[in-house]
Enzyme design. Structure first.
Site, PDB file in Angstrom:
ATOM      1  N   LYS A   1      35.352  12.193   3.232  1.00 15.31           N
ATOM      2  CA  LYS A   1      33.971  11.973   2.774  1.00 15.31           C
ATOM      3  C   LYS A   1      33.417  10.717   3.437  1.00 15.31           C
ATOM      4  O   LYS A   1      34.162   9.901   3.981  1.00 15.31           O
ATOM      5  CB  LYS A   1      33.926  11.733   1.241  1.00 15.31           C
ATOM      6  CG  LYS A   1      34.338  12.914   0.391  1.00 15.31           C
ATOM      7  CD  LYS A   1      33.210  13.913   0.213  1.00 15.31           C
ATOM      8  CE  LYS A   1      33.627  15.100  -0.605  1.00 15.31           C
ATOM      9  NZ  LYS A   1      34.694  15.918  -0.063  1.00 15.31           N
TER      10      LYS A   1
ATOM     11  N   SER B   1      32.417  20.550   3.153  1.00 13.66           N
ATOM     12  CA  SER B   1      31.585  19.491   2.588  1.00 13.66           C
ATOM     13  C   SER B   1      31.066  18.522   3.636  1.00 13.66           C
ATOM     14  O   SER B   1      30.227  17.694   3.339  1.00 13.66           O
ATOM     15  CB  SER B   1      32.353  18.738   1.501  1.00 13.66           C
ATOM     16  OG  SER B   1      33.311  17.908   2.094  1.00 13.66           O
TER      17      SER B   1
END
Ligand SMILES: C[S@@+](CC[C@H](N)C(=O)[O-])C[C@H]1O[C@@H](n2cnc3c(N)ncnc32)[C@H](O)[C@@H]1O
Length: 621
Positions: free
Chosen positions: A157, A119
């Site tokens: 993230k 990601s």
């Protein structure tokens, strides 16, 4: 990250320096670790330098005499972190990594995590990498954080605060952000360490004879590649200047004589001129020779501009009846009549320039004008004619195209003239690199090159690409000869059979797999490798002993078989008298290559041909 042996060598150097205030010699390192040769000690030093543990001395990248050990720090790896779906946060110290202090700064406590998932790929964080985290409970908007959400689930993230909520943003356009009212920050990323071993090329098993190391620092994604004279003309599979420069700086020094045995349009030669290396370039494509000469010959920009402006004046005045239409096969198929007349006027005006270097330099912009004003699809290397309405509407502004290219090129030359080192020479030889081209034995300090990827049918058709320009700018004695060029280049003529004496297990295996499906394709591949082997022998002849030969190569697919050209070169070269010291894998972000083709010839069955390439580093024994 260092291997066990590298850490031992580093520790030895540190202890030795503390005791003696100077560094151990290569010979002392060799004796201490019972290494086979001084070059193995040299190898460890360069690895430690590349990893930032030892300083490099300017212009002597491999000198050990002046190394200074940097302060290092050991950091615990506390487990895995998901760069994808959150996973349970587990903190069990298992291993440690050693990095230099300056990489993470003096402040704060640190830990490391192994990354799982994809990601964060747009931030350069990949599955298998290790991230070093500075412990902190708050983070600024946009920082990459270790975030714990829900029931003790950790994820990596980018963090944003928005309307009283938190947005955890993946750096991967195919994934959605996660929104939460509460997020616990456990630290911010301060360093990414590539786990090279886990990212070895697909299909490479642990028992391979050679090891490929993926190194993203060679990608140069987004960097300018058209500085100086690099951008004056398109050419297939050009070197990224940064790659050429880095190889030259690592494996040669100022004042050396280098050689590019497949110099193409001359990118490595331009770089060698800018950083003070004398250079030979060899190529068998007359257009490449023409471009390489124009790119590496400094011209006073004032004189150039004066001639250019005078040329524009002259072009306007040339009458239709004064021009000579070139005479080559299919000219009317590739050019509209109106275009032929305008091109012929421009060519006449350029040919009237007395200074030959200026004439040639402006001819380069003319050559690009030929391509852009022809009836071909400009995005293709092979000659493909536009069709139907597009062809009907095709009405190029020939002089406008020329002006655009000429002015851009003059700006490039202005920089090159300013930055090219004086008292440095570049010699460009039109010749076949599998033969003796007159360069003396043991005379070259370093060879840097990128060979063709294979025969033109499945890779790059240099001849086809060059044909129209070459026919207009008279680089062939007979313009119709241009069509045959692809047959003369490496791998251009298939062998009669598959019997050979090349000593490469990797080649043998590839040939067998391909021949099972298509014998004639296997013969093409064999022909290419036979030619390449002769080129390796010539390279060995001209290179000085103990000097480096770097080849940037692609492992292409033929009949769905991935040919490990990098390993094949390493095997063939070791038989000739080289040692393969490294195989570095880089991504190709912007190289002009066909990214997809259809090796199966099944409509819709697209295969990636080239998105990675290997840099094979050989050293003459
Ligand atoms: C990948 S390109 C080199 C591109 C170059 N690095 C550049 O930046 O423009 C390979 C080159 O090898 C040349 N070539 C192919 N066979 C050759 C041979 N037998 N001898 C010399 N050059 C050859 C082709 O003409 C082509 O220009």
């Amino acid at each position: 990250m260092l291997t066990k042996k590298q850490t031992q060598v580093l520790d030895f150097i540190k202890v030795y320096m503390k005791k003696n205030s100077y560094a151990p010699s290569l010979d002392e390192i060799k004796r201490k670790f019972k290494l086979a040769s001084v070059s193995t000690a040299h190898y460890y030093i360069s690895k430690l330098q590349d990893a930032g543990f030892l300083n490099k001395e300017h212009n002597q990248p491999r000198a050990v005499s002046t190394v200074e050990a940097k302060q290092t720090v050991e950091i615990p790896i506390l487990g895995a972190i998901a760069a994808g779906q959150p996973i349970e946060a587990i903190e069990i110290p298992d291993e440690t990594i050693t990095i230099t202090r300056d990489e993470i700064g003096k402040q704060g406590k640190h830990y490391a995590l192994r990354v799982q998932g994809s990601s964060m790929i747009d931030e350069g964080i990949f599955d298998g990498d290790i991230v070093v985290i500075r412990k902190q409970e708050v983070a600024e908007n946009g920082q990459t954080v270790v975030a714990v959400i829900d029931d003790n689930e950790a994820t990596l993230k980018k963090l944003y605060r928005e309307n009283g909520k938190f947005r955890l943003q993946p750096a991967n356009p195919t994934l959605f952000p996660i929104y939460r009212d509460e997020v616990e920050v456990r630290g911010v990323v301060v360093k990414i360490i590539r786990n090279l071993e886990s990212q070895l090329d697909q299909g490479q098993s642990r028992d391979e004879k050679y090891v490929r190391k993926i190194d993203y620092s060679w990608d140069y994604r987004g960097e300018k590649t058209k500085s100086h004279t690099h951008g004056i003309h398109t050419y297939p599979a050009m070197f990224i200047p940064q790659v050429g420069r880095r190889l030259l700086e690592t494996y040669s020094k100022e004042g050396d004589t280098i050689c590019d045995i497949f110099c193409g349009s001359g990118s490595a030669l331009v770089e060698s001129r800018l950083i003070g290396r004398n250079a030979y370039g060899i190529d068998l494509n007359p257009l490449a020779i023409f471009l390489a000469k124009a790119k590496t010959t400094p011209i006073n920009p004032q004189k150039l501009t004066k001639e250019y402006l005078a040329l524009l004046d002259r072009v306007e005045k040339i009458k239709d009846k004064e021009i000579q239409r070139p005479d080559f096969k299919n000219i009317d198929f590739w050019f509209k009549d109106k275009v032929i007349v305008k091109l012929a006027k421009l060519k006449k005006a350029i040919r009237e320039i007395k200074d030959e270097t200026i004439q040639n330099f402006l001819m380069v912009a003319f050559s690009e004008t030929v391509r852009y004003s022809s009836n071909t699809k400009t995005g293709e290397f092979k000659l493909v004619r536009v069709k139907g309405e597009k062809l009907q509407k095709h009405d190029p502004d020939v002089v406008g195209i020329f002006r655009k290219h000429a002015e851009k090129n003059i700006a490039g030359m202005t920089d090159f003239y300013k930055d090219a080192k004086k008292d440095i020479w570049t010699k460009i030889i039109y010749g076949d690199s599998s033969k003796d081209n007159g360069i003396k034995a043991n005379s070259i300090d370093c060879i840097i090159t990128s060979p063709p990827y294979g025969d033109s049918r499945t890779t790059v058709a240099y001849g086809q690409f060059s044909r129209l320009s070459a026919q207009w700018i008279d680089v062939f004695d007979n313009p119709n000869d241009a069509s045959g060029l692809d047959n003369d280049l490496l791998g251009g003529r298939a062998t009669k059979n598959l019997i050979h004496t090349l000593s490469s297990g990797y080649l043998k295996e590839s040939l067998e797999k391909i021949a099972k499906q298509d014998e004639s394709r296997a013969k093409d591949v064999l022909s290419f490798n036979l030619g390449l082997n002769e080129c390796l022998k010539q390279a060995h002849r001209i290179l000085k002993p103990r000097k480096y030969f770097c080849l940037v190569v692609g492992n292409r697919l033929v009949k769905q078989v991935r040919i490990p050209t990098d390993f094949i070169i390493a095997e063939l070269a070791e038989k000739i008298g080289f040692t393969c010291e490294d195989i570095i894998v880089r991504n190709i972000p912007g190289k002009r290559m066909p990214v997809k083709n259809s090796p199966t010839n099944i409509v819709g069955a697209l295969e990636e041909t080239m998105n990675k390439e290997s840099i094979v580093v050989l050293r003459k024994n």
